[in-house]
Motif scaffolding. Structure first.
Motif, PDB file in Angstrom:
ATOM      1  N   MET A   1       0.727  -1.253   0.092  1.00 58.44           N
ATOM      2  CA  MET A   1      -0.031  -0.056  -0.059  1.00 58.44           C
ATOM      3  C   MET A   1       0.903   1.272  -0.025  1.00 58.44           C
ATOM      4  SD  MET A   1      -1.364   1.277   3.845  1.00 58.44           S
ATOM      5  CE  MET A   1      -0.513   2.753   3.339  1.00 58.44           C
ATOM      6  N   TRP A   2       0.419   2.194  -0.487  1.00 53.10           N
ATOM      7  CA  TRP A   2       1.032   3.585  -0.649  1.00 53.10           C
ATOM      8  C   TRP A   2      -0.061   4.788  -0.930  1.00 53.10           C
ATOM      9  CZ3 TRP A   2       6.042   4.513  -0.490  1.00 53.10           C
ATOM     10  CH2 TRP A   2       6.501   5.849  -0.961  1.00 53.10           C
ATOM     11  N   THR A   3       0.198   5.617  -0.098  1.00 55.86           N
ATOM     12  CA  THR A   3      -0.529   6.937  -0.140  1.00 55.86           C
ATOM     13  C   THR A   3      -0.073   7.849  -1.084  1.00 55.86           C
ATOM     14  OG1 THR A   3       0.185   8.065   1.865  1.00 55.86           O
ATOM     15  CG2 THR A   3      -1.867   6.582   2.046  1.00 55.86           C
ATOM     16  N   TYR A   4      -0.863   8.632  -1.881  1.00 56.28           N
ATOM     17  CA  TYR A   4      -0.639   9.650  -2.835  1.00 56.28           C
ATOM     18  C   TYR A   4      -1.280  10.975  -2.415  1.00 56.28           C
ATOM     19  CZ  TYR A   4       0.027  12.529  -7.110  1.00 56.28           C
ATOM     20  OH  TYR A   4       0.085  13.236  -7.934  1.00 56.28           O
ATOM     21  N   ARG A   5      -0.692  12.068  -2.263  1.00 60.17           N
ATOM     22  CA  ARG A   5      -1.682  13.312  -2.347  1.00 60.17           C
ATOM     23  C   ARG A   5      -1.644  14.097  -3.543  1.00 60.17           C
ATOM     24  NH1 ARG A   5      -3.445  16.465   2.039  1.00 60.17           N
ATOM     25  NH2 ARG A   5      -2.481  15.134   3.545  1.00 60.17           N
ATOM     26  N   ASP A   6      -2.564  14.341  -4.212  1.00 60.72           N
ATOM     27  CA  ASP A   6      -2.499  15.195  -5.450  1.00 60.72           C
ATOM     28  C   ASP A   6      -1.955  16.460  -5.077  1.00 60.72           C
ATOM     29  OD1 ASP A   6      -3.267  17.222  -7.546  1.00 60.72           O
ATOM     30  OD2 ASP A   6      -4.467  15.303  -8.291  1.00 60.72           O
TER      31      ASP A   6
ATOM     32  N   GLU B   1     -12.007   8.493   6.044  1.00 58.57           N
ATOM     33  CA  GLU B   1     -12.577   9.619   5.503  1.00 58.57           C
ATOM     34  C   GLU B   1     -11.759  10.771   4.980  1.00 58.57           C
ATOM     35  OE1 GLU B   1     -15.283  11.585   8.559  1.00 58.57           O
ATOM     36  OE2 GLU B   1     -16.138   9.597   9.040  1.00 58.57           O
ATOM     37  N   GLN B   2     -10.421  10.699   5.165  1.00 54.94           N
ATOM     38  CA  GLN B   2      -9.513  11.700   4.524  1.00 54.94           C
ATOM     39  C   GLN B   2      -9.222  11.048   3.113  1.00 54.94           C
ATOM     40  OE1 GLN B   2      -6.113  12.134   7.159  1.00 54.94           O
ATOM     41  NE2 GLN B   2      -7.625  11.941   8.835  1.00 54.94           N
ATOM     42  N   ILE B   3      -9.441   9.842   2.843  1.00 57.65           N
ATOM     43  CA  ILE B   3      -9.019   9.263   1.394  1.00 57.65           C
ATOM     44  C   ILE B   3     -10.306   9.369   0.497  1.00 57.65           C
ATOM     45  CG2 ILE B   3      -8.401   7.196   0.488  1.00 57.65           C
ATOM     46  CD1 ILE B   3      -7.251   6.288   3.106  1.00 57.65           C
ATOM     47  N   THR B   4      -9.785   9.989  -0.671  1.00 60.04           N
ATOM     48  CA  THR B   4     -10.842  10.205  -1.732  1.00 60.04           C
ATOM     49  C   THR B   4     -10.992   8.773  -2.538  1.00 60.04           C
ATOM     50  OG1 THR B   4      -9.885  12.480  -2.026  1.00 60.04           O
ATOM     51  CG2 THR B   4     -11.160  11.614  -3.933  1.00 60.04           C
ATOM     52  N   THR B   5     -10.116   8.116  -2.699  1.00 56.02           N
ATOM     53  CA  THR B   5     -10.238   6.884  -3.547  1.00 56.02           C
ATOM     54  C   THR B   5      -9.203   5.927  -3.398  1.00 56.02           C
ATOM     55  OG1 THR B   5     -10.948   6.151  -5.850  1.00 56.02           O
ATOM     56  CG2 THR B   5      -9.080   7.599  -5.668  1.00 56.02           C
ATOM     57  N   VAL B   6      -9.545   4.734  -3.605  1.00 51.79           N
ATOM     58  CA  VAL B   6      -8.614   3.661  -3.539  1.00 51.79           C
ATOM     59  C   VAL B   6      -8.483   2.997  -4.960  1.00 51.79           C
ATOM     60  CG1 VAL B   6      -7.826   1.338  -2.327  1.00 51.79           C
ATOM     61  CG2 VAL B   6      -9.370   3.299  -1.144  1.00 51.79           C
TER      62      VAL B   6
END
Length: 76
Positions: free
Chosen positions: A1-6, A48-53
Motif C-alpha cells: 500500500m502507498w498513499t498519494y496526495r495530489d 474519511e480523509q482518503i478520496t479513492t482507493v
C-alpha cells in the motif's frame, strides 16, 4: 500500500497492490507490506480523509473503489 496526495487538489488516494510484481518500479521495494486486518484498521482511522482507493493501478487488473466500499468488502 502507498498513499498519494495530489499536489493540485490535496486529495489523498490509497494505492494497493496485490503483490510486489504489480507495484510501480519507482516505489520502494518493500513499501507498505500489510495484511487485511491492518488495512481495516487503517481505513477505519483514515478512510474519511482518503478520496479513492486504486487496486493494482499498474495492472494486470486495475480497479478503483471508495474507502467505504473496500472496508465493506473486507468485512465479508
Amino acid at each position: 500500500m502507498w498513499t498519494y496526495r495530489d499536489p493540485n487538489t490535496g486529495e489523498i488516494a490509497l494505492l494497493l497492490f496485490s503483490d510486489a510484481r504489480h507495484k510501480p518500479a519507482n516505489l520502494p521495494p518493500a513499501v507498505g507490506l500489510q495484511g487485511p486486518e491492518w488495512l481495516k484498521t487503517f481505513l477505519g482511522r483514515y478512510g474519511e480523509q482518503i478520496t479513492t482507493v486504486f487496486l493494482d493501478i499498474a495492472g494486470p487488473h486495475p480497479m478503483q473503489a471508495s474507502p467505504a466500499e473496500l472496508l465493506a468488502a473486507l468485512e465479508l
